[in-house]
Design an enzyme around this catalytic site. Structure first.
Site, PDB file in Angstrom:
ATOM      1  N   SER A  36       0.801  -1.229   0.000  1.00  0.00           N
ATOM      2  CA  SER A  36       0.000   0.000   0.000  1.00  0.00           C
ATOM      3  C   SER A  36       0.831   1.274   0.000  1.00  0.00           C
ATOM      4  O   SER A  36       0.318   2.341   0.343  1.00  0.00           O
ATOM      5  CB  SER A  36      -0.923   0.002   1.225  1.00  0.00           C
ATOM      6  OG  SER A  36      -0.173  -0.030   2.426  1.00  0.00           O
ATOM      7  N   SER A 106       2.863  -7.320   2.237  1.00  0.00           N
ATOM      8  CA  SER A 106       2.424  -6.293   3.168  1.00  0.00           C
ATOM      9  C   SER A 106       0.895  -6.202   3.209  1.00  0.00           C
ATOM     10  O   SER A 106       0.231  -7.157   3.607  1.00  0.00           O
ATOM     11  CB  SER A 106       3.072  -4.959   2.780  1.00  0.00           C
ATOM     12  OG  SER A 106       2.957  -4.010   3.799  1.00  0.00           O
ATOM     13  N   PHE A 107       0.313  -5.088   2.773  1.00  0.00           N
ATOM     14  CA  PHE A 107      -1.146  -4.978   2.703  1.00  0.00           C
ATOM     15  C   PHE A 107      -1.734  -6.093   1.836  1.00  0.00           C
ATOM     16  O   PHE A 107      -2.814  -6.621   2.122  1.00  0.00           O
ATOM     17  CB  PHE A 107      -1.536  -3.615   2.142  1.00  0.00           C
ATOM     18  CG  PHE A 107      -3.005  -3.441   1.911  1.00  0.00           C
ATOM     19  CD1 PHE A 107      -3.871  -3.281   2.980  1.00  0.00           C
ATOM     20  CD2 PHE A 107      -3.517  -3.458   0.631  1.00  0.00           C
ATOM     21  CE1 PHE A 107      -5.235  -3.130   2.765  1.00  0.00           C
ATOM     22  CE2 PHE A 107      -4.874  -3.313   0.403  1.00  0.00           C
ATOM     23  CZ  PHE A 107      -5.737  -3.141   1.480  1.00  0.00           C
ATOM     24  N   ASP A 227      12.844  -5.403   9.010  1.00  0.00           N
ATOM     25  CA  ASP A 227      11.695  -4.674   8.470  1.00  0.00           C
ATOM     26  C   ASP A 227      11.386  -3.475   9.366  1.00  0.00           C
ATOM     27  O   ASP A 227      11.117  -3.630  10.561  1.00  0.00           O
ATOM     28  CB  ASP A 227      10.485  -5.611   8.410  1.00  0.00           C
ATOM     29  CG  ASP A 227       9.324  -5.039   7.609  1.00  0.00           C
ATOM     30  OD1 ASP A 227       9.197  -3.802   7.547  1.00  0.00           O
ATOM     31  OD2 ASP A 227       8.537  -5.839   7.059  1.00  0.00           O
ATOM     32  N   HIS A 255      11.686  -4.599   4.245  1.00  0.00           N
ATOM     33  CA  HIS A 255      10.288  -4.898   3.934  1.00  0.00           C
ATOM     34  C   HIS A 255      10.118  -5.565   2.574  1.00  0.00           C
ATOM     35  O   HIS A 255       9.054  -6.092   2.294  1.00  0.00           O
ATOM     36  CB  HIS A 255       9.487  -3.589   3.978  1.00  0.00           C
ATOM     37  CG  HIS A 255       8.003  -3.775   4.063  1.00  0.00           C
ATOM     38  ND1 HIS A 255       7.389  -4.538   5.035  1.00  0.00           N
ATOM     39  CD2 HIS A 255       7.002  -3.304   3.274  1.00  0.00           C
ATOM     40  CE1 HIS A 255       6.082  -4.511   4.854  1.00  0.00           C
ATOM     41  NE2 HIS A 255       5.816  -3.773   3.800  1.00  0.00           N
TER      42      HIS A 255
END
Length: 276
Positions: A36, A106-107, A227, A255
């Protein structure tokens, strides 16, 4: 695909949204869901991953609604997380894909979990990479990602937050992602997706212990030890609560495990996806 704008792939009209997506290879469908961050597109997130898996799989990487080159009307309502669950299920239906394996970054990992909870029959094996899905406090770094205001300097700072290896935060990548954020209407749309206060959007991605325990799919959970966006404890907790899970943590990695540890990431995921 446009040679001048590689982020633009194919277009799929779902009525209220027009999805921009990449579709390469043949075989069992593998859907890649991006994160995101500001300026993100499926291509920016997965450009090095798609060619590794497309020789053996049909790899599909859509721009999620609210991001990239997927077109949305000005009055589109973002209803977390149902907005994106609905998009992916309609996307699969339109392409006549009954079930697919997923890699979520992630998202995109949180979205993969939400899909598995709401539509378990449509989801095969899952790879969650730096995923949300468990409670954590939104850090100053994540606030910078969601609170981005367009400038080359701000984009470069975001890339430096995302990567442990600072050589990845190149001027070229910063320029590509910055250009995406200055297209007409982009910033206004981005600010509508995750408006302040930001903590509520991390909380909206949390999956209950009961729902996690009910997941029957095989799940590979991957996280960079260093991260600075999503804490490793999120993946550790997911691994404890999802029955058929395995957890792999990469040292000296932020990340973006698919970029910073590309060869190891690809080998690990390929082996996992080929298990039957």
């Amino acid at each position: 695909m446009s040679n001048e704008t590689p982020e633009i792939g194919r277009q799929l009209d779902l009525g209220d949204i027009r999805v921009n997506y990449h579709d390469e290879g043949e075989g069992r469908a593998l859907i890649l869901l991006h994160g995101s961050g500001a300026g993100v597109t499926a291509w920016a997130n997965w450009r090095n991953t798609i060619p590794m898996f497309s020789p053996s799989r049909r790899v599909l990487a859509p721009d999620l609604v609210g991001f990239g080159y997927t077109e949305t009307p000005d009055d589109f309502e973002f209803v977390h997380m149902d907005t994106w669950v609905d998009q992916i299920i309609r996307f699969m239906d339109a392409l006549d894909i009954q079930q697919a394996d997923f890699i979520g970054n992630s998202f995109g990992g949180s979205l993969t979990l939400a899909l598995a909870v709401r539509h378990p029959g449509r989801i095969g094996r899952m790879v969650l990479m730096g995923s949300g899905g468990q409670p954590f406090e939104v850090s100053a770094n994540l606030q910078k990602l969601w609170g981005y205001k367009p400038s080359i300097e701000a984009m470069k700072e975001i890339l430096q937050i995302m990567a442990y290896d600072q050589s990845i935060a190149t001027d070229e990548l910063a320029e590509m992602r910055y250009r995406a954020t200055i297209r007409p209407g982009f910033q206004e749309r981005f600010e509508r997706v995750f408006p302040e206060p930001y903590q509520r959007w991390a909380d909206a991605q949390v999956v209950s212990d009961q729902d996690l325990a009910a997941i029957k799919q095989e799940v590979l959970i991957i996280h960079g030890r260093d991260d600075a966006v999503v804490p490793v404890t999120v993946s550790e907790n997911l691994a404890r609560k999802i029955k058929h899970s395995q957890f792999h943590m990469f040292g000296c990695c932020g990340h973006w495990t698919q970029i910073e540890q590309a060869e190891r990431f690809n080998n690990l995921v390929m082996s996992f996806l080929q298990e039957r």
